[in-house]
Design a protein around this motif. Structure first.
Motif, PDB file in Angstrom:
ATOM      1  N   SER A  39     -10.425 -32.548  39.847  1.00  0.00           N
ATOM      2  CA  SER A  39      -9.599 -33.720  39.528  1.00  0.00           C
ATOM      3  C   SER A  39      -8.954 -33.605  38.154  1.00  0.00           C
ATOM      4  O   SER A  39      -8.438 -34.594  37.632  1.00  0.00           O
ATOM      5  N   GLY A  40      -9.006 -32.403  37.573  1.00  0.00           N
ATOM      6  CA  GLY A  40      -8.345 -32.189  36.291  1.00  0.00           C
ATOM      7  C   GLY A  40      -9.239 -32.366  35.083  1.00  0.00           C
ATOM      8  O   GLY A  40      -8.739 -32.476  33.960  1.00  0.00           O
ATOM      9  N   ARG A  41     -10.539 -32.354  35.294  1.00  0.00           N
ATOM     10  CA  ARG A  41     -11.449 -32.469  34.153  1.00  0.00           C
ATOM     11  C   ARG A  41     -11.472 -31.159  33.369  1.00  0.00           C
ATOM     12  O   ARG A  41     -11.439 -30.076  33.962  1.00  0.00           O
ATOM     13  N   GLY A  42     -11.560 -31.274  32.064  1.00  0.00           N
ATOM     14  CA  GLY A  42     -11.580 -30.081  31.234  1.00  0.00           C
ATOM     15  C   GLY A  42     -12.562 -30.173  30.091  1.00  0.00           C
ATOM     16  O   GLY A  42     -12.697 -31.231  29.465  1.00  0.00           O
ATOM     17  N   GLU A  43     -13.268 -29.073  29.834  1.00  0.00           N
ATOM     18  CA  GLU A  43     -14.104 -28.907  28.650  1.00  0.00           C
ATOM     19  C   GLU A  43     -13.739 -27.547  28.069  1.00  0.00           C
ATOM     20  O   GLU A  43     -14.031 -26.518  28.680  1.00  0.00           O
ATOM     21  N   VAL A  44     -13.092 -27.559  26.916  1.00  0.00           N
ATOM     22  CA  VAL A  44     -12.517 -26.325  26.383  1.00  0.00           C
ATOM     23  C   VAL A  44     -12.874 -26.177  24.911  1.00  0.00           C
ATOM     24  O   VAL A  44     -12.675 -27.098  24.114  1.00  0.00           O
ATOM     25  N   SER A  45     -13.380 -24.995  24.569  1.00  0.00           N
ATOM     26  CA  SER A  45     -13.654 -24.673  23.175  1.00  0.00           C
ATOM     27  C   SER A  45     -13.360 -23.201  22.955  1.00  0.00           C
ATOM     28  O   SER A  45     -14.109 -22.332  23.416  1.00  0.00           O
ATOM     29  N   THR A  46     -12.246 -22.920  22.269  1.00  0.00           N
ATOM     30  CA  THR A  46     -11.842 -21.530  22.038  1.00  0.00           C
ATOM     31  C   THR A  46     -11.837 -21.146  20.565  1.00  0.00           C
ATOM     32  O   THR A  46     -11.668 -19.973  20.238  1.00  0.00           O
ATOM     33  N   GLY A  47     -11.940 -22.124  19.685  1.00  0.00           N
ATOM     34  CA  GLY A  47     -11.791 -21.855  18.260  1.00  0.00           C
ATOM     35  C   GLY A  47     -10.348 -21.886  17.800  1.00  0.00           C
ATOM     36  O   GLY A  47     -10.065 -21.698  16.611  1.00  0.00           O
ATOM     37  N   VAL A  48      -9.430 -22.130  18.739  1.00  0.00           N
ATOM     38  CA  VAL A  48      -7.996 -22.267  18.425  1.00  0.00           C
ATOM     39  C   VAL A  48      -7.578 -23.650  18.915  1.00  0.00           C
ATOM     40  O   VAL A  48      -7.277 -23.828  20.100  1.00  0.00           O
ATOM     41  N   PRO A  49      -7.571 -24.662  18.050  1.00  0.00           N
ATOM     42  CA  PRO A  49      -7.417 -26.047  18.495  1.00  0.00           C
ATOM     43  C   PRO A  49      -6.166 -26.319  19.330  1.00  0.00           C
ATOM     44  O   PRO A  49      -6.239 -27.045  20.331  1.00  0.00           O
ATOM     45  N   PHE A  50      -5.025 -25.758  18.963  1.00  0.00           N
ATOM     46  CA  PHE A  50      -3.813 -26.008  19.746  1.00  0.00           C
ATOM     47  C   PHE A  50      -3.934 -25.408  21.142  1.00  0.00           C
ATOM     48  O   PHE A  50      -3.486 -26.003  22.130  1.00  0.00           O
ATOM     49  N   TYR A  51      -4.552 -24.244  21.246  1.00  0.00           N
ATOM     50  CA  TYR A  51      -4.773 -23.614  22.555  1.00  0.00           C
ATOM     51  C   TYR A  51      -5.708 -24.474  23.399  1.00  0.00           C
ATOM     52  O   TYR A  51      -5.498 -24.635  24.608  1.00  0.00           O
ATOM     53  N   ASP A  52      -6.738 -25.036  22.779  1.00  0.00           N
ATOM     54  CA  ASP A  52      -7.609 -25.976  23.489  1.00  0.00           C
ATOM     55  C   ASP A  52      -6.779 -27.107  24.089  1.00  0.00           C
ATOM     56  O   ASP A  52      -6.963 -27.493  25.254  1.00  0.00           O
ATOM     57  N   HIS A  53      -5.882 -27.642  23.303  1.00  0.00           N
ATOM     58  CA  HIS A  53      -5.011 -28.742  23.742  1.00  0.00           C
ATOM     59  C   HIS A  53      -4.168 -28.316  24.935  1.00  0.00           C
ATOM     60  O   HIS A  53      -4.012 -29.054  25.914  1.00  0.00           O
ATOM     61  N   MET A  54      -3.626 -27.104  24.887  1.00  0.00           N
ATOM     62  CA  MET A  54      -2.793 -26.617  25.987  1.00  0.00           C
ATOM     63  C   MET A  54      -3.617 -26.405  27.259  1.00  0.00           C
ATOM     64  O   MET A  54      -3.167 -26.736  28.364  1.00  0.00           O
ATOM     65  N   LEU A  55      -4.811 -25.849  27.121  1.00  0.00           N
ATOM     66  CA  LEU A  55      -5.653 -25.600  28.289  1.00  0.00           C
ATOM     67  C   LEU A  55      -6.148 -26.899  28.916  1.00  0.00           C
ATOM     68  O   LEU A  55      -6.250 -27.007  30.144  1.00  0.00           O
ATOM     69  N   LEU A  56      -6.433 -27.888  28.095  1.00  0.00           N
ATOM     70  CA  LEU A  56      -6.812 -29.199  28.627  1.00  0.00           C
ATOM     71  C   LEU A  56      -5.644 -29.840  29.378  1.00  0.00           C
ATOM     72  O   LEU A  56      -5.833 -30.478  30.415  1.00  0.00           O
ATOM     73  N   SER A  57      -4.442 -29.644  28.865  1.00  0.00           N
ATOM     74  CA  SER A  57      -3.253 -30.142  29.552  1.00  0.00           C
ATOM     75  C   SER A  57      -3.052 -29.408  30.871  1.00  0.00           C
ATOM     76  O   SER A  57      -2.705 -30.019  31.898  1.00  0.00           O
ATOM     77  N   LEU A  58      -3.286 -28.102  30.868  1.00  0.00           N
ATOM     78  CA  LEU A  58      -3.196 -27.313  32.095  1.00  0.00           C
ATOM     79  C   LEU A  58      -4.164 -27.846  33.144  1.00  0.00           C
ATOM     80  O   LEU A  58      -3.795 -28.010  34.320  1.00  0.00           O
ATOM     81  N   ALA A  59      -5.394 -28.114  32.737  1.00  0.00           N
ATOM     82  CA  ALA A  59      -6.380 -28.658  33.673  1.00  0.00           C
ATOM     83  C   ALA A  59      -5.944 -30.010  34.209  1.00  0.00           C
ATOM     84  O   ALA A  59      -5.946 -30.253  35.427  1.00  0.00           O
ATOM     85  N   LYS A  60      -5.550 -30.891  33.320  1.00  0.00           N
ATOM     86  CA  LYS A  60      -5.192 -32.261  33.706  1.00  0.00           C
ATOM     87  C   LYS A  60      -4.070 -32.277  34.746  1.00  0.00           C
ATOM     88  O   LYS A  60      -4.132 -33.018  35.743  1.00  0.00           O
ATOM     89  N   HIS A  61      -3.056 -31.474  34.536  1.00  0.00           N
ATOM     90  CA  HIS A  61      -1.871 -31.561  35.397  1.00  0.00           C
ATOM     91  C   HIS A  61      -1.919 -30.640  36.611  1.00  0.00           C
ATOM     92  O   HIS A  61      -1.137 -30.812  37.547  1.00  0.00           O
ATOM     93  N   SER A  62      -2.854 -29.685  36.613  1.00  0.00           N
ATOM     94  CA  SER A  62      -3.036 -28.847  37.804  1.00  0.00           C
ATOM     95  C   SER A  62      -4.087 -29.427  38.742  1.00  0.00           C
ATOM     96  O   SER A  62      -4.212 -28.980  39.882  1.00  0.00           O
ATOM     97  N   LEU A  63      -4.879 -30.381  38.240  1.00  0.00           N
ATOM     98  CA  LEU A  63      -6.036 -30.942  38.949  1.00  0.00           C
ATOM     99  C   LEU A  63      -7.131 -29.891  39.163  1.00  0.00           C
ATOM    100  O   LEU A  63      -7.991 -30.049  40.022  1.00  0.00           O
ATOM    101  N   VAL A  64      -7.084 -28.821  38.387  1.00  0.00           N
ATOM    102  CA  VAL A  64      -8.143 -27.812  38.396  1.00  0.00           C
ATOM    103  C   VAL A  64      -9.175 -28.200  37.343  1.00  0.00           C
ATOM    104  O   VAL A  64      -8.833 -28.351  36.167  1.00  0.00           O
ATOM    105  N   ASP A  65     -10.422 -28.389  37.768  1.00  0.00           N
ATOM    106  CA  ASP A  65     -11.479 -28.610  36.787  1.00  0.00           C
ATOM    107  C   ASP A  65     -11.704 -27.292  36.044  1.00  0.00           C
ATOM    108  O   ASP A  65     -11.836 -26.233  36.671  1.00  0.00           O
ATOM    109  N   LEU A  66     -11.754 -27.369  34.724  1.00  0.00           N
ATOM    110  CA  LEU A  66     -11.757 -26.161  33.905  1.00  0.00           C
ATOM    111  C   LEU A  66     -12.763 -26.285  32.772  1.00  0.00           C
ATOM    112  O   LEU A  66     -12.744 -27.247  32.012  1.00  0.00           O
ATOM    113  N   THR A  67     -13.651 -25.295  32.681  1.00  0.00           N
ATOM    114  CA  THR A  67     -14.558 -25.187  31.547  1.00  0.00           C
ATOM    115  C   THR A  67     -14.324 -23.844  30.883  1.00  0.00           C
ATOM    116  O   THR A  67     -14.355 -22.802  31.556  1.00  0.00           O
TER     117      THR A  67
END
Length: 204
Positions: free
Chosen positions: A30-58
Motif C-alpha cells: 500500500s506504499g508503506r516505506g521505511e528507508v535509511s541510506t545515510g543520504v537524506p534526500f535519497y531517503d525522501h525520493m525512495l519514500l516517494s517512490l514507495a508511496k506512489h508505486s504502492l510498493v511497500d519498501l524497506t
C-alpha cells in the motif's frame, strides 16, 4: 474460500567494501516505506517512490557516505532492482507496460516502463546544469540517471524517462521518481484478463 493471491515479495542483501544494503519489497503493498541510506534526500525520493508505486519498501543501507554518496546511492538502486525482479517471479498475469506523466510545480516528467526482461534506459531532457546541482548537502544531480540505469538493469526492465520541463533541481529529481513510481505501479499490476505471461513468445 479466499481467492486472494499471495503477495509478491522479496528481500535481497548485498555487501561490498563500500556498502551493506538490505532491501525488502512487496509489490502488492500500500506504499508503506521505511528507508535509511545515510543520504537524506535519497531517503525522501525512495519514500516517494514507495508511496506512489504502492510498493511497500524497506531499505537499510550503511555505506561510505563520508567519502561520497555515490557508492551507497548506486548500491541501493542495484539491490532495489534485484528485489523487484525477484518479486515479479515469472511475471504471469501482469500488465507488463506502464506509463505516467507527473507534474511537480514547474517540473513535468514522463516515464514509461516495459517489464520485458531486456534492460534498456533512455533518459533525456534534464535542464542544463542539473547534473551539477547539490541537493540536501549529499545528493548530486548526476546521480538520478545513475539510479535509473542501475535500477532498470538489475530489474531487467526497459525504462524511458523524459523531463519535459523543470527549473528547480529538487523538483526535477522528485518528478522523475514519482513518474517512475506511477509507471512501475501500472506495469507490475495484476490484470485478471491476462492469461500467463504477457508476451507472444511466452516468456519475459
Amino acid at each position: 474460500m479466499s481467492t486472494a493471491q499471495p503477495h509478491r515479495t522479496a528481500t535481497v542483501r548485498r555487501g561490498t567494501s563500500e556498502s551493506t544494503v538490505e532491501v525488502t519489497v512487496d509489490l502488492d503493498g500500500s506504499g508503506r516505506g521505511e528507508v535509511s541510506t545515510g543520504v537524506p534526500f535519497y531517503d525522501h525520493m525512495l519514500l516517494s517512490l514507495a508511496k506512489h508505486s504502492l510498493v511497500d519498501l524497506t531499505v537499510r543501507a550503511d555505506g561510505d557516505t563520508h567519502v561520497d554518496a555515490h557508492h551507497t546511492v548506486e548500491d541501493v538502486a542495484i539491490v532495489l532492482g534485484q528485489a523487484v525482479r525477484e518479486a515479479l517471479g515469472d511475471k504471469s498475469g501482469i500488465a507488463r507496460f506502464g506509463d505516467a506523466t507527473v507534474p511537480l510545480d514547474e517540473a513535468l516528467v514522463q516515464a514509461v516502463v516495459d517489464v520485458a526482461g531486456r534492460p534498456y534506459v533512455v533518459h533525456e531532457g534534464e535542464p542544463a546544469g542539473q547534473e551539477y546541482a547539490l541537493i540536501g548537502g549529499h545528493y548530486i544531480g548526476s546521480l538520478t540517471r545513475h539510479v535509473l540505469e542501475s535500477f532498470a538493469f538489475h530489474a531487467q526492465v526497459a525504462l524511458h524517462v523524459r523531463v519535459l520541463s523543470g527549473r528547480d533541481p529538487h523538483h526535477v529529481v522528485e518528478a522523475q521518481f514519482k513518474a517512475l513510481a506511477r509507471a512501475l505501479r501500472a506495469a507490475v499490476a495484476r490484470d485478471p484478463r491476462v492469461e500467463g505471461v504477457p508476451s507472444a513468445k511466452g516468456a519475459l
